[in-house]
Design a protein around this motif. Structure first.
Motif, PDB file in Angstrom:
ATOM      1  N   ALA A   1       4.564  10.937   0.036  1.00  0.00           N
ATOM      2  CA  ALA A   1       6.016  11.155   0.044  1.00  0.00           C
ATOM      3  C   ALA A   1       6.767   9.853  -0.212  1.00  0.00           C
ATOM      4  CB  ALA A   1       6.446  11.780   1.363  1.00  0.00           C
ATOM      5  N   PHE A   2       6.256   8.743   0.347  1.00  0.00           N
ATOM      6  CA  PHE A   2       6.881   7.443   0.053  1.00  0.00           C
ATOM      7  C   PHE A   2       6.817   7.150  -1.437  1.00  0.00           C
ATOM      8  CE2 PHE A   2       6.216   5.985   4.602  1.00  0.00           C
ATOM      9  CZ  PHE A   2       7.546   5.713   4.840  1.00  0.00           C
ATOM     10  N   VAL A   3       5.664   7.437  -2.044  1.00  0.00           N
ATOM     11  CA  VAL A   3       5.486   7.106  -3.466  1.00  0.00           C
ATOM     12  C   VAL A   3       6.350   8.010  -4.334  1.00  0.00           C
ATOM     13  CG1 VAL A   3       3.831   7.019  -5.376  1.00  0.00           C
ATOM     14  CG2 VAL A   3       3.148   6.212  -3.105  1.00  0.00           C
TER      15      VAL A   3
ATOM     16  N   GLN B   1      10.515   8.342  -2.329  1.00  0.00           N
ATOM     17  CA  GLN B   1      11.265   7.102  -2.107  1.00  0.00           C
ATOM     18  C   GLN B   1      10.927   6.022  -3.125  1.00  0.00           C
ATOM     19  OE1 GLN B   1      13.582   6.119   0.821  1.00  0.00           O
ATOM     20  NE2 GLN B   1      14.009   8.221   0.225  1.00  0.00           N
ATOM     21  N   GLN B   2       9.884   6.284  -3.939  1.00  0.00           N
ATOM     22  CA  GLN B   2       9.531   5.347  -5.013  1.00  0.00           C
ATOM     23  C   GLN B   2       9.193   3.948  -4.479  1.00  0.00           C
ATOM     24  OE1 GLN B   2       9.606   6.168  -8.706  1.00  0.00           O
ATOM     25  NE2 GLN B   2       9.184   8.084  -7.625  1.00  0.00           N
ATOM     26  N   ILE B   3       8.418   3.944  -3.375  1.00  0.00           N
ATOM     27  CA  ILE B   3       7.850   2.668  -2.924  1.00  0.00           C
ATOM     28  C   ILE B   3       6.349   2.854  -2.709  1.00  0.00           C
ATOM     29  CG2 ILE B   3       9.976   1.978  -1.716  1.00  0.00           C
ATOM     30  CD1 ILE B   3       8.347   2.348   0.939  1.00  0.00           C
ATOM     31  N   VAL B   4       5.611   1.761  -2.851  1.00  0.00           N
ATOM     32  CA  VAL B   4       4.211   1.750  -2.428  1.00  0.00           C
ATOM     33  C   VAL B   4       4.223   1.147  -1.025  1.00  0.00           C
ATOM     34  CG1 VAL B   4       1.890   0.927  -2.916  1.00  0.00           C
ATOM     35  CG2 VAL B   4       3.463   1.424  -4.799  1.00  0.00           C
ATOM     36  N   PRO B   5       3.964   1.974   0.000  1.00  0.00           N
ATOM     37  CA  PRO B   5       4.232   1.522   1.375  1.00  0.00           C
ATOM     38  C   PRO B   5       3.095   0.702   1.981  1.00  0.00           C
ATOM     39  CG  PRO B   5       3.490   3.784   1.428  1.00  0.00           C
ATOM     40  CD  PRO B   5       3.476   3.357  -0.035  1.00  0.00           C
ATOM     41  N   GLY B   6       2.501  -0.180   1.213  1.00  0.00           N
ATOM     42  CA  GLY B   6       1.434  -1.023   1.731  1.00  0.00           C
ATOM     43  C   GLY B   6       0.799  -1.769   0.583  1.00  0.00           C
ATOM     44  N   ASN B   7      -0.207  -2.583   0.927  1.00  0.00           N
ATOM     45  CA  ASN B   7      -0.868  -3.385  -0.091  1.00  0.00           C
ATOM     46  C   ASN B   7      -2.177  -2.729  -0.523  1.00  0.00           C
ATOM     47  OD1 ASN B   7      -1.768  -5.498  -1.692  1.00  0.00           O
ATOM     48  ND2 ASN B   7      -2.555  -6.668   0.060  1.00  0.00           N
TER      49      ASN B   7
ATOM     50  N   ALA C   1       0.956   3.251  -9.240  1.00  0.00           N
ATOM     51  CA  ALA C   1       2.225   2.632  -8.854  1.00  0.00           C
ATOM     52  C   ALA C   1       2.067   1.146  -8.551  1.00  0.00           C
ATOM     53  CB  ALA C   1       2.805   3.359  -7.645  1.00  0.00           C
ATOM     54  N   GLY C   2       0.850   0.632  -8.731  1.00  0.00           N
ATOM     55  CA  GLY C   2       0.646  -0.805  -8.553  1.00  0.00           C
ATOM     56  C   GLY C   2       0.083  -1.203  -7.199  1.00  0.00           C
ATOM     57  N   GLY C   3      -0.338  -0.214  -6.395  1.00  0.00           N
ATOM     58  CA  GLY C   3      -0.994  -0.517  -5.129  1.00  0.00           C
ATOM     59  C   GLY C   3      -2.492  -0.677  -5.323  1.00  0.00           C
TER      60      GLY C   3
END
Lengths: 478, 101
Positions: free
Chosen positions: A148-150, A153-159, A180-182
């Motif tokens: 759902a974050f990806v 909200q369009q974020i990668v919520p971690g590394n 998404a770059g994670g």
């Protein structure tokens, strides 16, 4: 609390996911007074959880699997004959002047009520909570939450993410994180590759649903190409870290189903995403008095219904995961069926076309349920594995801080605990803010195991108004 | 690193919220959970034993992400960070060690 609108709605639909959207599509344009409630801020449910209206995302949910659902979402979202209530939680359902019902809601401006003649409850599901040492550390999330974050909200919520579970959704989410770059440390499945292969022997299902299998194969190919280990027959053992996740230990599962902690290996990661399956959001429909039945394979408490998708309570319809977790396509067909069932009971749309429509839906449902059954077999998790993951101090009830050892000792003084409610009163399991959503299934199964009674006899925690917590201040007039 | 995806995404208006006196840049449409995580803040609250907790389900079910949000009357109200959209100049607190039993 703000008083009722004077008018009585024809239908209140709870949940604007695939089931709710399909129901609106069928009911719209007929002059009915329809209200739709959703806790999210836009329609779509979890599978089509949209970016905020202020965002523009050019590649949102690209791919052939989502085209149909996205088209339905676009059509329904633009309807002007629907009363939308977003960012709004249903607190409960009451009988008003029979057969009129009163719905208690809590929206952005506080609590209010609505009156309606019928309700369709299509509340979807959430990730099955699975307890293991370290699962309360910040950084351990559900795979659905990460997704759902990806996608919304369009974020990668971690590394760097470690995925662990038994449901193929984790492959999809790992792929999305990667795109998404994670970074992904590994995707760990508890079932053996042989079990997966055995379940896949149903060639007719494979053929009918080849698009899904082809897309999954593509995902696997991309993960392999990126060098991401996809590991079968292994389980998470624990998440490590002081204030947040810094790693996770993974162990092989022996032939006998016993985990071998001596052979654990550690993966560096700052997030652990858990993906063992799903539980339906059953609280509201149970609070409304509908009969529920325990079916662990289908997701726990599910709601039996008749051919019109009506529950045991007249005028309360159900559709989607609440009838047994089976995915978005089944949910949409059931939403249509519920809408048609409602219309025919109202004496509308009773002609031949309605009969043909229903027959078509039922035939599509048969095929789709074949796929859902296969997915359930494929992602089955033995309870014995979940039991092995617990250590004495692992929290079961995260809200009230009750551990696996507490579950044993609180049960010990009385061998006569045989209902989840009785046990709750004596132990505080399930008394926190999540109201048992994260521990109730575990407590019910444990009590059933210990007492030798059926889960239906043990029951879940009774659900009462408010079915989600509300501040007293929100109930007062502003 | 935790990051906002930018290749295919344009966001709402750039705004700012305040976390216990510290300004956090963000965009209209984001949830409080998104903003905190984007600033590498993962502890949203502490449990009764003082241990850190962070968001889990991100869909309004687990209640692990409860934070205090300042209301127009100055009081703080507990809200789910994953379900609450930010607004410009919103003020939040996360050091709310639970005192009640």
């Amino acid at each position: 609390m703000i008083a009722d609108h004077d008018t009585v709605a024809d239908m209140v639909i709870v949940g604007a996911g695939p089931a709710g959207l399909a129901a609106i599509d069928t009911l719209g344009g007929q002059g009915l007074n329809i209200h739709v409630i959703d806790e999210q801020h836009r329609a779509g449910g979890q599978i089509y959880r949209q970016p905020p209206a202020t965002f523009r995302v050019s590649n949102w949910m690209d791919g052939p699997l989502y085209d149909e659902g996205k088209a339905l979402l676009r059509d329904v979202e633009s309807r002007t004959d629907i009363n939308w209530h977003f960012g709004t939680t249903v607190l409960g359902l009451f009988d008003a002047d029979d057969p009129v019902k009163q719905v208690w809601l809590n929206g952005p401006d506080g609590a209010y009520t609505l009156k309606t003649r019928a309700v369709l409850i299509a509340p979807g599901c959430y990730d099955l909570p699975v307890a293991f040492p370290g699962w309360t550390l910040p950084g351990v999330m559900s795979a659905g939450g990460v997704q759902a974050f990806v996608k919304s909200q369009q974020i990668v919520p971690g590394n760097r993410f470690l995925f662990a579970g038994a449901h193929p959704l984790q492959l999809i989410v790992a792929d999305q994180v990667l795109a998404a770059g994670g970074d992904v440390a590994a995707v760990v499945f508890s079932q053996s590759f042989r079990e997966v292969f055995k379940a896949l022997k149903h060639m007719s299902v494979l053929w009918r649903h080849q698009l899904k299998f082809r897309e999954t194969a593509k995902v696997l190919g991309r993960l392999r190409k990126a060098g991401i280990p996809v590991i079968f027959n292994h389980s998470i053992l624990n998440a490590e870290g002081q204030d947040a996740v810094t790693g996770a230990r993974v162990v092989p599962i022996g032939e006998d189903g016993v985990i071998d902690s001596a052979r654990a290996r550690t993966f560096d990661c700052d997030r652990v995403a858990i993906c063992y399956g799903f539980l339906p959001n059953s609280e509201l429909v149970r609070q409304a008095g509908a009969h529920a039945e325990w079916d662990r394979q289908a997701g726990g408490w599910i709601i039996p219904h008749d051919r019109d998708m009506c529950s045991s309570v007249p005028d309360i319809y159900v559709a989607g995961e609440i009838t047994g977790v089976a995915g978005a396509e089944v949910a949409a067909e059931e939403g249509r069926l519920a809408a048609l069932g409602y219309l025919s009971r109202m004496g509308k749309n009773t002609g031949d076309s309605s009969i043909i429509q229903r027959r078509d839906i039922e035939s599509r449902l048969k095929s789709l349920r074949g796929f859902a059954d296969l997915l359930r077999q494929l992602s089955h998790v033995p309870q014995s594995l979940l039991d092995q993951l617990l250590s004495a101090d692992t929290l079961i009830c995260r809200c009230e801080g009750r551990t696996a050892a507490d579950l044993e000792t609180d049960l010990a003084p009385s061998p006569h605990f045989n209902t989840a409610d009785g046990f709750k009163l004596a132990s505080r399991f399930g008394m926190g803010l999540c109201q048992g959503r994260f521990c109730s299934h575990r407590v019910t199964q444990k009590l059933a195991q210990q007492s030798g009674l059926d889960e239906n006899k043990v029951g879940g925690f009774s659900t009462r108004v408010p079915v989600k917590p509300v501040l007293i201040g929100d109930l007062l007039p502003k | 690193m935790t990051h906002r995806m930018n290749n295919h995404t344009s966001r709402g208006r750039a705004i700012s919220i305040e976390l216990e006196g510290r300004p956090l840049s963000c965009f209209e449409g984001e949830t409080i959970a998104t903003v905190l995580i984007s600033h590498n803040i993962l502890t949203f609250r502490h449990d009764k034993s003082g241990k850190p907790r962070g968001p889990v389900c991100n869909m309004g079910v687990c209640y692990e992400c409860m934070v205090d949000v300042k209301q127009p009357n100055g009081d703080f109200a507990r809200r789910r960070a994953c379900m609450t959209l930010v607004a410009d100049a919103m003020s939040i607190r996360i050091n709310n060690v639970e005192k009640t039993r």
